[in-house]
Scaffold this motif. Structure first.
Motif, PDB file in Angstrom:
ATOM      1  N   PHE A   1       0.828  -1.207   0.000  1.00  0.00           N
ATOM      2  CA  PHE A   1       0.000   0.000   0.000  1.00  0.00           C
ATOM      3  C   PHE A   1       0.863   1.258   0.000  1.00  0.00           C
ATOM      4  N   ALA A   2       1.881   1.294   0.860  1.00  0.00           N
ATOM      5  CA  ALA A   2       2.750   2.463   0.919  1.00  0.00           C
ATOM      6  C   ALA A   2       3.460   2.690  -0.415  1.00  0.00           C
ATOM      7  N   LYS A   3       3.912   1.623  -1.040  1.00  0.00           N
ATOM      8  CA  LYS A   3       4.563   1.744  -2.354  1.00  0.00           C
ATOM      9  C   LYS A   3       3.583   2.286  -3.388  1.00  0.00           C
ATOM     10  N   PHE A   4       2.343   1.800  -3.338  1.00  0.00           N
ATOM     11  CA  PHE A   4       1.306   2.283  -4.243  1.00  0.00           C
ATOM     12  C   PHE A   4       1.060   3.778  -4.045  1.00  0.00           C
ATOM     13  N   MET A   5       0.975   4.231  -2.790  1.00  0.00           N
ATOM     14  CA  MET A   5       0.716   5.638  -2.502  1.00  0.00           C
ATOM     15  C   MET A   5       1.879   6.513  -2.955  1.00  0.00           C
ATOM     16  N   ARG A   6       3.093   6.074  -2.712  1.00  0.00           N
ATOM     17  CA  ARG A   6       4.245   6.861  -3.170  1.00  0.00           C
ATOM     18  C   ARG A   6       4.245   7.003  -4.682  1.00  0.00           C
ATOM     19  N   SER A   7       3.870   5.934  -5.374  1.00  0.00           N
ATOM     20  CA  SER A   7       3.813   5.976  -6.834  1.00  0.00           C
ATOM     21  C   SER A   7       2.689   6.897  -7.307  1.00  0.00           C
ATOM     22  N   ALA A   8       1.514   6.796  -6.669  1.00  0.00           N
ATOM     23  CA  ALA A   8       0.371   7.609  -7.082  1.00  0.00           C
ATOM     24  C   ALA A   8       0.636   9.095  -6.899  1.00  0.00           C
ATOM     25  N   LEU A   9       1.358   9.450  -5.826  1.00  0.00           N
ATOM     26  CA  LEU A   9       1.636  10.858  -5.528  1.00  0.00           C
ATOM     27  C   LEU A   9       3.007  11.303  -6.018  1.00  0.00           C
ATOM     28  N   SER A  10       3.612  10.468  -6.863  1.00  0.00           N
ATOM     29  CA  SER A  10       4.887  10.812  -7.523  1.00  0.00           C
ATOM     30  C   SER A  10       5.995  11.125  -6.536  1.00  0.00           C
ATOM     31  N   SER A  11       6.038  10.402  -5.419  1.00  0.00           N
ATOM     32  CA  SER A  11       7.142  10.576  -4.468  1.00  0.00           C
ATOM     33  C   SER A  11       8.415   9.999  -5.074  1.00  0.00           C
ATOM     34  N   GLU A  12       9.515  10.681  -4.872  1.00  0.00           N
ATOM     35  CA  GLU A  12      10.755  10.315  -5.561  1.00  0.00           C
ATOM     36  C   GLU A  12      11.480   9.136  -4.902  1.00  0.00           C
ATOM     37  N   ARG A  13      11.462   9.076  -3.579  1.00  0.00           N
ATOM     38  CA  ARG A  13      12.296   8.086  -2.890  1.00  0.00           C
ATOM     39  C   ARG A  13      11.488   6.864  -2.458  1.00  0.00           C
TER      40      ARG A  13
ATOM     41  N   THR B   1      13.225   4.150  -0.925  1.00  0.00           N
ATOM     42  CA  THR B   1      13.902   3.656   0.267  1.00  0.00           C
ATOM     43  C   THR B   1      14.996   4.630   0.672  1.00  0.00           C
ATOM     44  N   LEU B   2      15.498   4.494   1.909  1.00  0.00           N
ATOM     45  CA  LEU B   2      16.568   5.369   2.379  1.00  0.00           C
ATOM     46  C   LEU B   2      17.867   5.054   1.645  1.00  0.00           C
ATOM     47  N   PRO B   3      18.730   6.058   1.461  1.00  0.00           N
ATOM     48  CA  PRO B   3      20.040   5.800   0.869  1.00  0.00           C
ATOM     49  C   PRO B   3      20.921   5.019   1.833  1.00  0.00           C
ATOM     50  N   ASN B   4      22.012   4.499   1.349  1.00  0.00           N
ATOM     51  CA  ASN B   4      22.920   3.750   2.221  1.00  0.00           C
ATOM     52  C   ASN B   4      23.718   4.696   3.108  1.00  0.00           C
ATOM     53  N   ILE B   5      24.493   4.124   4.017  1.00  0.00           N
ATOM     54  CA  ILE B   5      25.207   4.913   5.028  1.00  0.00           C
ATOM     55  C   ILE B   5      26.217   5.861   4.404  1.00  0.00           C
TER      56      ILE B   5
ATOM     57  N   LEU C   1       6.706   8.136   3.780  1.00  0.00           N
ATOM     58  CA  LEU C   1       8.126   8.021   4.117  1.00  0.00           C
ATOM     59  C   LEU C   1       8.772   6.919   3.278  1.00  0.00           C
ATOM     60  N   PRO C   2      10.030   7.081   2.923  1.00  0.00           N
ATOM     61  CA  PRO C   2      10.697   5.993   2.209  1.00  0.00           C
ATOM     62  C   PRO C   2      10.909   4.789   3.129  1.00  0.00           C
ATOM     63  N   LEU C   3      11.026   3.625   2.536  1.00  0.00           N
ATOM     64  CA  LEU C   3      11.256   2.398   3.281  1.00  0.00           C
ATOM     65  C   LEU C   3      12.477   2.542   4.185  1.00  0.00           C
ATOM     66  N   ASN C   4      12.392   2.065   5.418  1.00  0.00           N
ATOM     67  CA  ASN C   4      13.466   2.091   6.427  1.00  0.00           C
ATOM     68  C   ASN C   4      13.647   3.440   7.105  1.00  0.00           C
ATOM     69  N   ALA C   5      12.794   4.408   6.788  1.00  0.00           N
ATOM     70  CA  ALA C   5      12.833   5.673   7.521  1.00  0.00           C
ATOM     71  C   ALA C   5      12.293   5.446   8.936  1.00  0.00           C
TER      72      ALA C   5
ATOM     73  N   LYS D   1       5.397  -0.102  11.498  1.00  0.00           N
ATOM     74  CA  LYS D   1       6.217  -1.319  11.411  1.00  0.00           C
ATOM     75  C   LYS D   1       5.837  -2.145  10.191  1.00  0.00           C
ATOM     76  N   GLU D   2       4.512  -2.244   9.916  1.00  0.00           N
ATOM     77  CA  GLU D   2       4.045  -3.032   8.777  1.00  0.00           C
ATOM     78  C   GLU D   2       4.427  -2.406   7.433  1.00  0.00           C
ATOM     79  N   MET D   3       4.697  -1.096   7.440  1.00  0.00           N
ATOM     80  CA  MET D   3       5.118  -0.426   6.202  1.00  0.00           C
ATOM     81  C   MET D   3       6.623  -0.446   6.015  1.00  0.00           C
ATOM     82  N   GLY D   4       7.332  -1.132   6.916  1.00  0.00           N
ATOM     83  CA  GLY D   4       8.783  -1.229   6.784  1.00  0.00           C
ATOM     84  C   GLY D   4       9.532  -0.042   7.339  1.00  0.00           C
ATOM     85  N   LEU D   5       8.925   0.657   8.297  1.00  0.00           N
ATOM     86  CA  LEU D   5       9.578   1.810   8.935  1.00  0.00           C
ATOM     87  C   LEU D   5      10.125   1.416  10.296  1.00  0.00           C
ATOM     88  N   GLY D   6      11.144   2.153  10.731  1.00  0.00           N
ATOM     89  CA  GLY D   6      11.573   2.043  12.115  1.00  0.00           C
ATOM     90  C   GLY D   6      10.602   2.828  12.981  1.00  0.00           C
TER      91      GLY D   6
END
Length: 506
Positions: free
Chosen positions: A316-328, A330-334, A405-409, A433-438
């Motif tokens: 669902f979160a991925k679908f919403m980010r795509s629908a609203l044209s969110s750019e990110r 997932t979080l970038p690496n360290i 929020l991007p995944l892992n945020a 938690k279910e959306m893959g967030l901390g």
């Protein structure tokens, strides 16, 4: 002379024997056919049936008088097809029996193999409709769902959804449902139009025909509250309409034009077609498949075991980010974080549960190494949240934007005083938690609550907050949610922001 006759008779015996064998073989083949094919048209009369088939050839004639007797009877029978004589039958009975046999002695073909023509007459009796499951499933705690397949007619002006059935169907099935997934909430469903869902042989004629199926739902109820937009509408719409992959038409009752405009990108991602406003539309829309109501699980939650195709909140979160044209996504690496500051979004509130020392918190966060963004308006938060690594705010609707929020945020929820931890976890903690967030949670103390200025320290507000829960939701809400602000202890909250940094590094 007698010797010649005997020789001639002896010479004819082998020929007669071969002919008898031929006839017996034909009878065996015919009998085998009747046993194997079991034609239902062949029915024996109840009385004794006597068949004479080539009778003269089946019995050897040794006596001229017997032969004359047989030959004398033969003239009464057709030479190929045997007739029947029924003991004691009258001529009219025989004629009617012949007509019956004519009607029912037919070869077994695809079209008449199991059909008795006489059973096709209506006989003045109404037929029963084929067995099918009920139109609506009302067993779910949150929502009633009705599904119809066939000739389905939707008339907005009459608030009816009708599955057309045969005029000979004995009964009419009818349900009255609110197509909004907040079943049992009387305050909510007062603002939801009730629809009559029924199976009937009577309905207005079609004025518009559709090839795509339809989903009928309401944007009444609590639509407009961001949390309920997600929990009651967007997540259920995803569960109900997404499996059609765009080939579905959305038909709305209690339509709010501003709500449709706000979430138009999401609706266009779910459906390739314009939204049908059933309140304003006077047409009779005809579909081959219609779903009335939206599938919903718990608050702001998807149960993969119950969802089509095993959908999850991550989907669902991925679908919403795509629908609203969110750019990110997932979080970038360290390594990327080493080149820039992690971005912290502080979501403010305008009325109740206001964070009154936002400036102090922002300054402390900047000292820790954050780039801080403070947003109060929900629309601004929706546009900003995807660019952030950490999001924080007091328990309330603004946290629903964590979907973007991007995944892992990281999401940090500040829980006001009043034993609200369970509610906070259910509405925002578990979904995060279910959306893959901390997820981090901070429950304030008495000294951080504005309630200390209104009640003495020995008041049940502080000594027994659960007693307010026991008096009902409205009492609890009025005391702890609508009449409380928050001033964080900066030194204590600093530890939470450190933990968020550690999560980002990990």
């Amino acid at each position: 002379m007698a010797s010649k006759l005997r020789l001639t008779r002896n010479a004819n015996q082998p020929r007669r024997f071969r002919f008898v064998l031929l006839i017996l073989g034909c009878l065996v083949v015919t009998g085998t056919f009747l046993v194997v094919s079991k034609p239902q048209a062949l029915v024996l009369p109840k009385r004794k049936l006597i068949l004479f088939v080539f009778f003269r050839y089946l019995i050897p004639v040794s006596d001229q008088s017997f032969s004359s007797t047989v030959y004398g009877r033969r003239s009464r029978f057709h030479p190929i097809v045997a007739a029947s004589t029924i003991s004691g039958a009258k001529p009219d009975d025989v004629d009617s029996n012949r007509e019956e046999m004519h009607d029912r002695l037919t070869l077994p073909t695809v079209s008449n193999y199991t059909i008795d023509d006489r059973t096709q007459a209506d006989g003045g009796e109404r037929s029963r409709a084929p067995e099918r499951k009920p139109l609506c499933d009302v067993s779910d705690r949150r929502a009633d769902i009705c599904e119809m397949y066939g000739d389905v007619r939707v008339s907005g002006s009459s608030s009816a959804v009708v599955l057309m059935e045969s005029p000979r169907t004995e009964e009419t099935e009818i349900w009255h449902v609110h197509p909004y997934p907040r079943k049992g909430d009387e305050a909510c469903v007062k603002g939801v139009r009730k629809l009559a869902v029924k199976a009937s042989s009577e309905a207005p004629g079609c004025t518009v025909n559709h090839d795509a199926p339809a989903v009928v739902f309401s944007t009444g109820g609590y639509a407009g509250n961001l949390f309920h937009d997600y929990s009651d509408l967007l997540v259920p719409l995803f569960l109900t309409a997404r499996p059609f992959d765009g080939e579905v038409k959305l038909a709305v009752t209690d339509s709010k034009s501003w709500w449709i405009a706000k979430y138009l990108p999401v609706l266009q991602k779910l459906s390739k077609y314009p939204v049908i406003d059933l309140d304003m539309d006077k047409e009779v829309h005809c579909f081959k498949q219609v779903t009335v109501g939206l599938r919903a699980h718990e608050e702001f939650h998807i149960d993969p075991a119950r969802s089509p195709d095993g959908y999850t909140m991550i989907d669902f979160a991925k679908f919403m980010r795509s629908a609203l044209s969110s750019e990110r996504e997932t979080l970038p690496n360290i390594e990327d974080l080493a080149a820039r500051k992690p971005r912290l979004l502080i979501v403010g509130r305008k009325q109740s549960r206001v964070l009154t020392n936002t400036k102090e918190i922002a300054e402390m966060a900047e000292e820790l190494g954050y780039e801080v963004v403070v947003v109060v308006d929900e629309a601004d938060a929706a546009r900003t949240v995807n660019s952030c690594d950490v999001m924080m705010g007091v328990h309330g609707t603004g946290l629903a934007n964590s979907v973007l929020l991007p995944l892992n945020a990281i999401l940090i929820q500040i829980v006001p005083w009043g034993r609200l931890e369970s509610k906070a976890m259910q509405e925002y903690g578990n979904p995060a938690k279910e959306m893959g967030l901390g997820y981090l949670e901070y429950s304030i103390g008495v000294e951080e609550s504005s309630l200390k200025e209104k009640y003495p320290r020995d008041h049940p507000v502080f000594t027994d907050p659960l007693s307010f829960h026991n008096r009902g939701y409205h009492v609890m809400r009025a005391t702890f949610m609508d009449d409380q602000n928050v001033r964080l202890d900066v030194s204590k909250f600093k530890e939470v922001l450190w933990k968020a940094l550690e999560h980002l590094i990990q």
